[in-house]
Design an enzyme around this catalytic site. Structure first.
Site, PDB file in Angstrom:
ATOM      1  N   GLU A 184       0.817  -1.220   0.000  1.00  0.00           N
ATOM      2  CA  GLU A 184       0.000   0.000   0.000  1.00  0.00           C
ATOM      3  C   GLU A 184       0.848   1.266   0.000  1.00  0.00           C
ATOM      4  O   GLU A 184       0.446   2.278  -0.590  1.00  0.00           O
ATOM      5  CB  GLU A 184      -0.958   0.010   1.196  1.00  0.00           C
ATOM      6  CG  GLU A 184      -2.068  -1.004   1.117  1.00  0.00           C
ATOM      7  CD  GLU A 184      -1.718  -2.356   1.712  1.00  0.00           C
ATOM      8  OE1 GLU A 184      -2.615  -3.221   1.802  1.00  0.00           O
ATOM      9  OE2 GLU A 184      -0.539  -2.560   2.082  1.00  0.00           O
ATOM     10  N   PHE A 237     -12.322  -6.555  13.520  1.00  0.00           N
ATOM     11  CA  PHE A 237     -11.191  -7.004  12.707  1.00  0.00           C
ATOM     12  C   PHE A 237     -10.808  -5.922  11.701  1.00  0.00           C
ATOM     13  O   PHE A 237     -11.642  -5.409  10.964  1.00  0.00           O
ATOM     14  CB  PHE A 237     -11.564  -8.294  11.975  1.00  0.00           C
ATOM     15  CG  PHE A 237     -10.502  -8.824  11.070  1.00  0.00           C
ATOM     16  CD1 PHE A 237      -9.305  -9.315  11.586  1.00  0.00           C
ATOM     17  CD2 PHE A 237     -10.677  -8.829   9.696  1.00  0.00           C
ATOM     18  CE1 PHE A 237      -8.312  -9.800  10.751  1.00  0.00           C
ATOM     19  CE2 PHE A 237      -9.692  -9.309   8.847  1.00  0.00           C
ATOM     20  CZ  PHE A 237      -8.506  -9.795   9.380  1.00  0.00           C
ATOM     21  N   GLN A 238      -9.542  -5.562  11.701  1.00  0.00           N
ATOM     22  CA  GLN A 238      -8.963  -4.555  10.802  1.00  0.00           C
ATOM     23  C   GLN A 238      -9.661  -3.196  10.907  1.00  0.00           C
ATOM     24  O   GLN A 238      -9.728  -2.444   9.939  1.00  0.00           O
ATOM     25  CB  GLN A 238      -8.971  -5.058   9.354  1.00  0.00           C
ATOM     26  CG  GLN A 238      -7.998  -6.206   9.127  1.00  0.00           C
ATOM     27  CD  GLN A 238      -7.790  -6.554   7.668  1.00  0.00           C
ATOM     28  OE1 GLN A 238      -8.625  -6.268   6.819  1.00  0.00           O
ATOM     29  NE2 GLN A 238      -6.659  -7.193   7.372  1.00  0.00           N
ATOM     30  N   LYS A 252     -17.794  -0.786   4.796  1.00  0.00           N
ATOM     31  CA  LYS A 252     -18.103  -1.764   3.752  1.00  0.00           C
ATOM     32  C   LYS A 252     -19.586  -1.767   3.406  1.00  0.00           C
ATOM     33  O   LYS A 252     -19.969  -1.799   2.226  1.00  0.00           O
ATOM     34  CB  LYS A 252     -17.657  -3.152   4.213  1.00  0.00           C
ATOM     35  CG  LYS A 252     -17.893  -4.250   3.186  1.00  0.00           C
ATOM     36  CD  LYS A 252     -17.358  -5.587   3.690  1.00  0.00           C
ATOM     37  CE  LYS A 252     -17.534  -6.688   2.639  1.00  0.00           C
ATOM     38  NZ  LYS A 252     -16.995  -7.982   3.133  1.00  0.00           N
ATOM     39  N   MET A 306      24.090   9.114   3.472  1.00  0.00           N
ATOM     40  CA  MET A 306      23.883  10.399   4.117  1.00  0.00           C
ATOM     41  C   MET A 306      24.030  10.292   5.630  1.00  0.00           C
ATOM     42  O   MET A 306      24.562  11.204   6.279  1.00  0.00           O
ATOM     43  CB  MET A 306      22.506  10.966   3.751  1.00  0.00           C
ATOM     44  CG  MET A 306      22.316  12.418   4.178  1.00  0.00           C
ATOM     45  SD  MET A 306      23.483  13.563   3.377  1.00  0.00           S
ATOM     46  CE  MET A 306      22.648  13.893   1.831  1.00  0.00           C
TER      47      MET A 306
END
Length: 571
Positions: free
Chosen positions: A48, A110-111, A160, A473
């Site tokens: 993602e 969940f999630q 959803k 760096m």
């Protein structure tokens, strides 16, 4: 139709034909709708974060809104770095995430995560849509808001069950060019005041940033720069504003800017800031920045005016009409600054960025010499998506860009792993152009999984990995400011990048000495599709010049001193 199907209808109304995403449970209704969509191409990235950074590269290179899609929970949290990157650099983006079903919100389902709460500081606007009939208007508004005013990311979180809810068909108006700011540009009195200050100044200097390209004001800026004849410096995100090798362009200012640019800022008596926010990497110690100068600041965002440095005159508005009005007013009577221009040109000739290529073909490869050779070999309209690190600064110093949208670089957030997914996004936005990802060995490994996206879509992205077997760096900072006490910077156990690339059917050429560079670049650009050039960079090579943390830009270091003080501020 359901709300998910309506989202795709709105995309088509807005001309959104490419989106970057990764599916999951709570965003499934939108992915089901994609099966029947003929007008929207979905690009499956492999993480993602890659989705968000690809959407950033797409938007930054094209000026159009980038779209990233993910599911709830880890899908949303994995997007956060890429969205923060877009926010800090004012990149237009719309983010759509699924959320746990409405009845489960607040139950630690969940999630389920509080997306709105987690992202308040990194978005221009966000919303949790709770009714199906509100989804369409929310997406329509998000696409307009992301591109209007100061661009930025807008995040829409949708449960959803709301995505599955039925909605009535609607007629969506075609988007119009968003207004940049109330009133458009500066009033005539403001233009007269600016011109009066410019005429009274003996050493006026123009300083531009990423706001020029975000406003679509490149042509207006170049016309003003040409008519005014002002010497010019720019920020990292302002590279390319003046075009390739403009006579009055002194280069990038700031921590790794040119000595010529920083000298001009130190000596000027008037600084005209156009679309730049005077960030800390550009100004150095603030009370030592342009200490003798009055300040004029032009920006789309009123919050940037007087934020770090009080301006004698600060104007909020659309840069293009403001610059056009200034150009028209100055056209009949040029500024009398010939002596100052000669002085700045002398500084540029003597103290601009220099990169000497060793005559010995067996010599190790230095970063500046390689980037100069890459710049010379690349097509003039190539788009470069650069990762973060020493190579990022070498590109900023030594690659010649014709336009700001040719240079994609994570400025405000400094996101390692930005370059590869950003190059993918830029390639989708410009399928016929040469797109180059310049990465370090550290940053390349952060989103290396996106090589699979390149293979799946047969993208002809040219990848350059500048490999010094360390976090360069960080090593440089430790060398200069921490008594050379190296800590956790060795990357000499990285995989063989040629073998790694071959697993994704990407041909690789490796160069280890100066004399091999030209052949390596030919192999890179003559490859018919994607290709990777693995370049061994001298581990000891540093980015010069540099400014020590907490010091003014006038105190630039140009070589390793005999002894450095211990670090007293954040690097």
């Amino acid at each position: 139709m359901n709300a998910a199907q309506q989202i795709l209808e709105i995309f088509e109304a807005h001309g959104i034909d490419t989106v970057f995403g990764y599916p999951g449970g709570c965003i499934m209704p939108l992915y089901d709708a994609l099966v029947d969509s003929a007008g929207v191409t979905h690009v499956l990235c492999r993480h993602e974060q890659g989705c968000a950074l690809a959407a950033d590269g797409y938007a930054r290179s094209s000026g159009r809104v980038g779209v990233a899609i993910a599911t709830s929970g880890p899908g949303a949290t994995n997007l956060i770095t890429g969205v923060a990157n877009a926010h800090r650099d004012s990149v237009p983006m719309v983010v759509i995430t699924g959320q746990a079903p409405s009845a489960l919100i607040g139950t630690d389902a969940f999630q389920e995560v509080d997306v709105l709460g987690m992202t308040l500081d990194i978005v221009k606007h966000s919303a949790l849509v709770t009714r199906a009939e509100e989804v369409g208007p929310a997406i329509d508004e998000a696409l307009r808001l992301a591109a209007s005013g100061r661009p930025g990311p807008v995040w829409i979180d949708i449960p959803k069950d709301v995505l599955q809810g039925e909605v009535a068909a609607m007629a969506w108006a075609e988007p119009t060019e968003p207004g940049r700011a109330p009133g458009g540009g500066a009033a005539l009195t403001d233009v007269a005041a600016i011109v009066d200050m410019l005429r009274r100044a003996r050493r006026p200097l123009l300083y531009s940033g990423g706001g020029v390209s975000r406003a679509g004001a490149e042509a207006a800026f170049r016309a003003f720069a040409e008519t005014s004849g002002l010497p010019h410096v720019h920020s990292l995100n302002g590279i390319g504003n003046a075009g390739r090798a403009h006579a009055e362009d002194l280069g990038m200012l700031g921590m790794h800017g040119s000595k010529a640019a920083n000298q001009a800022v130190d000596a000027c008596d008037l600084l005209l800031v156009v679309g730049a926010r005077l960030d800390d990497r550009a100004t150095g110690q603030l009370d030592g920045f342009a200490p003798n100068a009055r300040l004029i600041h032009l920006d789309i965002d009123a919050a940037e005016l007087n934020k770090r440095r009080r301006a004698e005159l600060g104007l909020r508005g659309d840069l293009a009409p403001m610059l056009t009005a200034l150009t028209q007013t100055l056209a009949d009577r040029p500024l009398a600054i010939a002596a100052w221009r000669r002085r700045c040109r002398d500084w540029r000739a003597r103290d601009g960025f220099a990169a000497t290529r060793p005559a010995d073909p067996r010599a190790p490869i230095g970063g500046p010499a390689f980037v100069r050779a890459l710049s010379d070999a690349a097509p003039a309209d190539a788009i470069v998506a650069c990762d973060v690190g020493q190579h990022q600064m070498w590109v900023a110093q030594h690659f010649a860009f014709d336009a700001p949208r040719h240079h994609l670089s994570s400025g405000g957030l400094g996101t390692m792993g930005y370059g590869l997914p950003a190059a993918i996004g830029a390639q989708f936005a410009h399928p016929a152009r040469t797109v180059i990802n310049i990465a370090g060995d550290g940053s390349f490994m952060m989103n290396v999984q996106e090589l699979a996206t390149i293979r799946r879509h047969r993208l002809p992205v040219k990848i350059v990995v500048a490999d010094n077997a360390c976090l360069g760096m960080v090593r440089q900072q430790q060398e200069l400011f921490y008594d050379n006490r190296e800590s956790q910077i060795d990357l000499d156990d990285n995989p063989d990048f040629a073998v790694l690339a071959s697993a994704f059917d990407i041909p690789t050429h490796c160069v280890t000495r100066i004399g091999e560079i030209d052949a390596g670049l030919r192999a890179l650009f003559e490859a018919p599709g994607a290709a990777l050039l693995h370049v061994a960079i001298d581990r000891a090579d540093n980015v010069w010049p540099t400014v020590a943390p907490g010091r003014a830009n006038r105190d630039m270091l140009h070589a390793v001193p005999a002894a450095m003080p211990a670090a007293t501020a954040e690097a």
